[in-house]
Design a protein around this motif. Structure first.
Motif, mmCIF file in Angstrom:
data_model
loop_
_atom_site.group_PDB
_atom_site.id
_atom_site.type_symbol
_atom_site.label_atom_id
_atom_site.label_comp_id
_atom_site.label_asym_id
_atom_site.label_seq_id
_atom_site.Cartn_x
_atom_site.Cartn_y
_atom_site.Cartn_z
ATOM 1 N N SER A 169 -60.776 -5.770 -61.380
ATOM 2 C CA SER A 169 -60.326 -6.880 -63.019
ATOM 3 C C SER A 169 -61.641 -7.416 -62.601
ATOM 4 N N SER B 121 -58.060 -4.736 -48.434
ATOM 5 C CA SER B 121 -55.726 -5.445 -48.704
ATOM 6 C C SER B 121 -56.080 -4.437 -50.454
ATOM 7 N N ILE B 122 -54.323 -5.118 -50.945
ATOM 8 C CA ILE B 122 -54.244 -5.066 -52.209
ATOM 9 C C ILE B 122 -55.223 -5.960 -52.981
ATOM 10 N N ARG B 123 -55.248 -6.964 -52.723
ATOM 11 C CA ARG B 123 -56.013 -7.924 -53.207
ATOM 12 C C ARG B 123 -57.108 -7.919 -53.700
ATOM 13 N N THR B 124 -57.957 -6.973 -52.378
ATOM 14 C CA THR B 124 -59.358 -6.586 -53.035
ATOM 15 C C THR B 124 -59.362 -6.120 -53.887
ATOM 16 N N GLN C 171 -52.146 0.795 -56.645
ATOM 17 C CA GLN C 171 -52.657 -0.220 -55.757
ATOM 18 C C GLN C 171 -52.468 -0.623 -53.914
ATOM 19 N N GLU C 172 -51.589 -0.114 -54.192
ATOM 20 C CA GLU C 172 -50.805 0.088 -52.516
ATOM 21 C C GLU C 172 -50.919 1.332 -52.150
ATOM 22 N N GLN D 167 -56.839 -5.710 -56.322
ATOM 23 C CA GLN D 167 -57.131 -5.563 -57.662
ATOM 24 C C GLN D 167 -58.302 -6.862 -58.214
ATOM 25 N N ARG D 168 -58.750 -7.182 -56.967
ATOM 26 C CA ARG D 168 -60.328 -8.417 -57.659
ATOM 27 C C ARG D 168 -61.414 -7.127 -58.133
#
Length: 136
Positions: free
Chosen positions: A32, A23-26, A13-14, A28-29
């Motif tokens: 998911s 971003s990594i969070r984006t 993901q990185e 991940q979202r």
């Protein structure tokens, strides 16, 4: 679909975040199943060199003749008996959860609610197991 494309390229993901400028969070979202903005989809489509519509596809159909399906444990295959897709299994999970919660308040039999809540848990667990084994 994003996770499938990322896994095919053996990227973390990185790495995808760096390549796409997100971003990594984006990442991940999006992986998911949460909705993504058009700009996010454009960035990911560019990195994967695919059309945006490819990213919004959901792989849900179960190919019960495929080797990956036949190699799964009996309890997993049995839990999808008569279920044609991941989406239907998720709907069954939600239905069992709602019936279980409703039964807490209205059922005279105190075993009904736990039975449905356990069924919802097991159904959700089998979907996550299938995701990890790339069954669909």
């Amino acid at each position: 679909m994003v996770r499938k494309l990322r896994d095919e390229r053996k990227w973390s993901q990185e790495q995808l975040a760096i390549l796409s400028g997100l971003s990594i969070r984006t990442i991940q979202r999006v992986e998911s199943g949460q909705s993504a903005s058009l700009e996010t989809l454009k960035s990911l489509a560019s990195v994967f060199d695919v059309e945006i519509s490819k990213l919004t596809e959901e792989i849900t159909m179960i190919d019960k003749k495929a080797e990956v399906w036949r190699s799964q444990p009996w309890w997993f295959r049995w839990s999808f008996f008569g279920v044609p897709s991941r989406r239907v299994q998720l709907a069954l999970e939600l239905l069992a959860l709602l019936v279980g919660i409703g039964a807490i308040f209205v059922a005279d039999n105190h075993l009904i609610a736990p039975a449905f809540l356990l069924a919802a848990y097991f159904t959700g667990w089998t979907v996550r197991y299938g995701d990890s084994k790339k069954v669909w």
